[in-house]
Design a protein around this motif. Structure first.
Motif, PDB file in Angstrom:
ATOM      1  N   ASP A  39      39.232  69.832 -22.233  1.00 53.80           N
ATOM      2  CA  ASP A  39      38.402  69.219 -21.191  1.00 53.80           C
ATOM      3  C   ASP A  39      37.258  70.151 -20.805  1.00 53.80           C
ATOM      4  O   ASP A  39      37.416  71.367 -20.821  1.00 53.80           O
ATOM      5  N   PRO A  40      36.110  69.569 -20.426  1.00 59.29           N
ATOM      6  CA  PRO A  40      35.080  70.415 -19.834  1.00 59.29           C
ATOM      7  C   PRO A  40      35.675  71.025 -18.562  1.00 59.29           C
ATOM      8  O   PRO A  40      36.423  70.373 -17.845  1.00 59.29           O
ATOM      9  N   ASP A  41      35.378  72.247 -18.288  1.00 62.25           N
ATOM     10  CA  ASP A  41      35.957  72.968 -17.144  1.00 62.25           C
ATOM     11  C   ASP A  41      37.472  73.027 -17.237  1.00 62.25           C
ATOM     12  O   ASP A  41      38.164  73.125 -16.224  1.00 62.25           O
ATOM     13  N   ALA A  44      39.487  76.029 -15.522  1.00 65.75           N
ATOM     14  CA  ALA A  44      39.506  75.941 -14.058  1.00 65.75           C
ATOM     15  C   ALA A  44      40.494  74.869 -13.600  1.00 65.75           C
ATOM     16  O   ALA A  44      41.256  75.077 -12.654  1.00 65.75           O
ATOM     17  N   VAL A  45      40.500  73.744 -14.282  1.00 60.18           N
ATOM     18  CA  VAL A  45      41.428  72.661 -13.949  1.00 60.18           C
ATOM     19  C   VAL A  45      42.862  73.128 -14.167  1.00 60.18           C
ATOM     20  O   VAL A  45      43.747  72.882 -13.338  1.00 60.18           O
ATOM     21  N   ILE A  46      43.102  73.821 -15.249  1.00 61.28           N
ATOM     22  CA  ILE A  46      44.443  74.292 -15.591  1.00 61.28           C
ATOM     23  C   ILE A  46      44.958  75.265 -14.528  1.00 61.28           C
ATOM     24  O   ILE A  46      46.109  75.163 -14.093  1.00 61.28           O
ATOM     25  N   HIS A  47      44.107  76.186 -14.084  1.00 59.36           N
ATOM     26  CA  HIS A  47      44.524  77.126 -13.035  1.00 59.36           C
ATOM     27  C   HIS A  47      44.812  76.383 -11.730  1.00 59.36           C
ATOM     28  O   HIS A  47      45.778  76.703 -11.030  1.00 59.36           O
ATOM     29  N   ARG A  48      44.013  75.375 -11.399  1.00 61.33           N
ATOM     30  CA  ARG A  48      44.265  74.598 -10.174  1.00 61.33           C
ATOM     31  C   ARG A  48      45.607  73.870 -10.259  1.00 61.33           C
ATOM     32  O   ARG A  48      46.351  73.800  -9.276  1.00 61.33           O
ATOM     33  N   ILE A  49      45.923  73.336 -11.417  1.00 59.37           N
ATOM     34  CA  ILE A  49      47.210  72.657 -11.613  1.00 59.37           C
ATOM     35  C   ILE A  49      48.352  73.647 -11.423  1.00 59.37           C
ATOM     36  O   ILE A  49      49.358  73.351 -10.760  1.00 59.37           O
ATOM     37  N   ALA A  50      48.212  74.835 -11.991  1.00 59.39           N
ATOM     38  CA  ALA A  50      49.266  75.845 -11.881  1.00 59.39           C
ATOM     39  C   ALA A  50      49.470  76.271 -10.426  1.00 59.39           C
ATOM     40  O   ALA A  50      50.603  76.394  -9.950  1.00 59.39           O
ATOM     41  N   TRP A  51      48.362  76.493  -9.692  1.00 61.09           N
ATOM     42  CA  TRP A  51      48.490  76.866  -8.278  1.00 61.09           C
ATOM     43  C   TRP A  51      49.115  75.728  -7.475  1.00 61.09           C
ATOM     44  O   TRP A  51      49.933  75.972  -6.580  1.00 61.09           O
TER      45      TRP A  51
END
Length: 70
Positions: A39-41, A44-51
């Motif tokens: 995915d574009p970005d 960043a999306v993956i880190h937000r999901i993890a948090w």
């Protein structure tokens, strides 16, 4: 890229989260990586999901992350 273990997590995670929360972060990150790496970005999306996964079980009390319910 996916992390092999908690020792590979960024310092911003290792230095702040207790061991169990790090395991939650690791599992959520690696799972999200498989779904969103292209995915574009994506990172960043993956880190937000993890948090977000961590925040379902832990909350910040001052400067310390504690399990929810304590």
């Amino acid at each position: 890229m996916p992390y092999a273990g908690t020792d590979d997590l960024p310092e911003s995670v290792r230095g702040h989260l207790p061991p169990h929360a790090q395991e939650i972060y690791l599992a959520a990150f690696n799972n999200a990586w498989r779904r969103h790496a292209r995915d574009p970005d994506g990172e960043a999306v993956i880190h937000r999901i993890a948090w977000a996964a961590v925040k379902r079980s832990y909350r910040k009390d001052g400067d310390v992350w504690v399990p929810i319910g304590r």
